[in-house]
Design a protein around this motif. Structure first.
Motif, short mmCIF file in Angstrom:
data_model
loop_
_atom_site.label_atom_id
_atom_site.label_comp_id
_atom_site.label_asym_id
_atom_site.label_seq_id
_atom_site.Cartn_x
_atom_site.Cartn_y
_atom_site.Cartn_z
N THR A 4 48.52 28.14 0.98
CA THR A 4 49.38 27.05 1.41
C THR A 4 48.60 26.04 2.24
O THR A 4 48.71 24.83 2.03
N ALA A 5 47.79 26.54 3.16
CA ALA A 5 46.99 25.64 4.01
C ALA A 5 46.01 24.82 3.17
O ALA A 5 45.76 23.65 3.46
N ALA A 6 45.47 25.43 2.11
CA ALA A 6 44.53 24.72 1.25
C ALA A 6 45.23 23.80 0.26
O ALA A 6 44.62 22.89 -0.29
N GLY A 7 46.50 24.06 0.02
CA GLY A 7 47.22 23.27 -0.97
C GLY A 7 46.86 23.64 -2.39
O GLY A 7 47.18 22.91 -3.33
N SER A 8 46.18 24.77 -2.57
CA SER A 8 45.82 25.23 -3.91
C SER A 8 45.42 26.70 -3.82
O SER A 8 45.28 27.26 -2.75
N GLY A 9 45.22 27.29 -4.98
CA GLY A 9 44.83 28.70 -5.04
C GLY A 9 45.82 29.48 -5.87
O GLY A 9 46.73 28.92 -6.48
N HIS A 10 45.64 30.79 -5.88
CA HIS A 10 46.46 31.68 -6.71
C HIS A 10 47.08 32.78 -5.84
O HIS A 10 46.66 33.93 -5.91
N PRO A 11 48.08 32.45 -5.05
CA PRO A 11 48.65 33.48 -4.18
C PRO A 11 49.35 34.61 -4.94
O PRO A 11 49.31 35.75 -4.51
N SER A 12 49.96 34.31 -6.09
CA SER A 12 50.68 35.37 -6.80
C SER A 12 49.73 36.46 -7.30
O SER A 12 50.07 37.64 -7.29
N SER A 13 48.53 36.10 -7.70
CA SER A 13 47.54 37.10 -8.11
C SER A 13 47.14 37.99 -6.95
O SER A 13 46.82 39.15 -7.12
N SER A 14 47.17 37.41 -5.77
CA SER A 14 46.86 38.18 -4.57
C SER A 14 48.00 39.12 -4.19
O SER A 14 47.77 40.25 -3.79
N LEU A 15 49.22 38.63 -4.33
CA LEU A 15 50.38 39.43 -3.93
C LEU A 15 50.49 40.70 -4.76
O LEU A 15 50.85 41.76 -4.26
N SER A 16 50.16 40.59 -6.04
CA SER A 16 50.35 41.73 -6.94
C SER A 16 49.40 42.89 -6.65
O SER A 16 49.67 44.01 -7.06
N ALA A 17 48.33 42.66 -5.93
CA ALA A 17 47.36 43.72 -5.68
C ALA A 17 47.23 44.09 -4.21
O ALA A 17 46.36 44.86 -3.84
N ALA A 18 48.11 43.58 -3.36
CA ALA A 18 47.99 43.81 -1.92
C ALA A 18 48.15 45.29 -1.55
O ALA A 18 47.39 45.80 -0.72
N ASP A 19 49.09 45.98 -2.16
CA ASP A 19 49.27 47.40 -1.85
C ASP A 19 48.04 48.20 -2.24
O ASP A 19 47.57 49.06 -1.50
N LEU A 20 47.53 47.91 -3.41
CA LEU A 20 46.35 48.60 -3.91
C LEU A 20 45.16 48.41 -2.96
O LEU A 20 44.47 49.37 -2.59
N LEU A 21 44.94 47.16 -2.53
CA LEU A 21 43.81 46.88 -1.63
C LEU A 21 44.02 47.48 -0.26
O LEU A 21 43.06 47.93 0.38
N ALA A 22 45.25 47.51 0.21
CA ALA A 22 45.52 48.13 1.52
C ALA A 22 45.13 49.60 1.50
O ALA A 22 44.44 50.08 2.41
N VAL A 23 45.53 50.32 0.47
CA VAL A 23 45.19 51.74 0.36
C VAL A 23 43.69 51.91 0.16
O VAL A 23 43.06 52.77 0.81
N LEU A 24 43.09 51.10 -0.68
CA LEU A 24 41.66 51.20 -0.93
C LEU A 24 40.85 50.99 0.35
O LEU A 24 40.00 51.81 0.71
N VAL A 25 41.12 49.90 1.05
CA VAL A 25 40.35 49.57 2.25
C VAL A 25 40.60 50.57 3.37
O VAL A 25 39.67 50.98 4.06
N ALA A 26 41.84 50.98 3.55
CA ALA A 26 42.17 51.86 4.66
C ALA A 26 41.79 53.32 4.42
O ALA A 26 41.50 54.05 5.37
N ARG A 27 41.74 53.76 3.16
CA ARG A 27 41.57 55.19 2.91
C ARG A 27 40.38 55.58 2.04
O ARG A 27 39.97 56.73 2.07
N HIS A 28 39.86 54.67 1.24
CA HIS A 28 38.86 55.10 0.26
C HIS A 28 37.54 54.33 0.28
O HIS A 28 36.50 54.91 0.00
N LEU A 29 37.58 53.06 0.54
CA LEU A 29 36.37 52.24 0.49
C LEU A 29 35.45 52.62 1.64
O LEU A 29 35.82 52.55 2.80
N ARG A 30 34.25 53.03 1.29
CA ARG A 30 33.25 53.37 2.30
C ARG A 30 32.32 52.17 2.41
O ARG A 30 31.51 51.91 1.51
N TYR A 31 32.45 51.45 3.53
CA TYR A 31 31.70 50.21 3.66
C TYR A 31 31.44 49.93 5.13
O TYR A 31 32.37 49.94 5.95
N ASP A 32 30.21 49.68 5.46
CA ASP A 32 29.83 49.28 6.81
C ASP A 32 29.84 47.76 6.86
O ASP A 32 28.89 47.12 6.43
N TRP A 33 30.94 47.20 7.35
CA TRP A 33 31.12 45.75 7.33
C TRP A 33 30.09 45.03 8.18
O TRP A 33 29.78 43.86 7.93
#
Length: 183
Positions: free
Chosen positions: A36-65
């Motif tokens: 919204t701030a950018a006035g462009s982009g693909h938010p719906s593509s992001s919404l559809s995978a938010a649960d998946l990424l939340a579980v991945l990042v919080a429980r499975h992804l091993r990454y030293d940021w």
């Protein structure tokens, strides 16, 4: 040759489930806010995978940021590159970019938070966006880690529905199965 398949079952307690729901909701909110701030982009593509990424990042992804060049880091490839608001929201959630970066930098000319992820960001391995390219790259990364570097890492690839019709995706799936690598 026998291949063992390991299945893990974990029970999520109410508190853990609530934390994952909260993270997924924040990823959705930040994805919409950035687009919204950018006035462009693909938010719906992001919404559809938010649960998946939340579980991945919080429980499975091993990454030293703090150390994105660590050879032991898992790899996260967004084949569905147009869902970059979600990826950048993940970066905000783990603390490597700020809310100001997300709100004032996404899709702005000359900024490093482009409409598709690029390796200008230290946490991005490969530029994506052309449909059907992320999974083949992910299989290549997995094969290199497994067979050349012999590293115990995982390669995670987020794919979009429409790109699953691309021949390159099916060839990558075939090669992953043949070489017994998991992405």
């Amino acid at each position: 040759m026998t291949t063992a398949v390991r299945c893990e079952t974990t029970t999520l307690g109410g508190e853990d489930l609530d934390r994952l729901r909260e993270l997924a909701a924040q990823l959705r909110v930040d994805s919409v806010r950035a687009s919204t701030a950018a006035g462009s982009g693909h938010p719906s593509s992001s919404l559809s995978a938010a649960d998946l990424l939340a579980v991945l990042v919080a429980r499975h992804l091993r990454y030293d940021w703090e150390n994105p060049d660590s050879p032991l880091n898992d790899h996260l490839i967004f084949s569905k590159g147009h869902a970059s608001p979600l990826l950048y929201s993940v970066f905000k959630a783990v603390g490597v970019i700020s809310d100001e970066d997300l709100m004032n930098g996404y899709r702005r000319f000359g900024n490093w938070l482009q409409g598709h992820p690029t390796p200008m960001l230290p946490w991005v391995d490969v530029a994506t966006g052309s449909l059907g390219q992320g999974l083949p790259v992910g299989v290549g990364v997995a094969l290199a880690a497994q067979r050349l570097d012999r590293l115990p890492l995982q390669v995670w690839v987020l794919c979009g529905d429409s790109e699953m019709a691309e021949g390159s995706m099916w060839e990558a799936i075939d090669k992953a199965g043949y070489y017994r690598c998991a992405t």
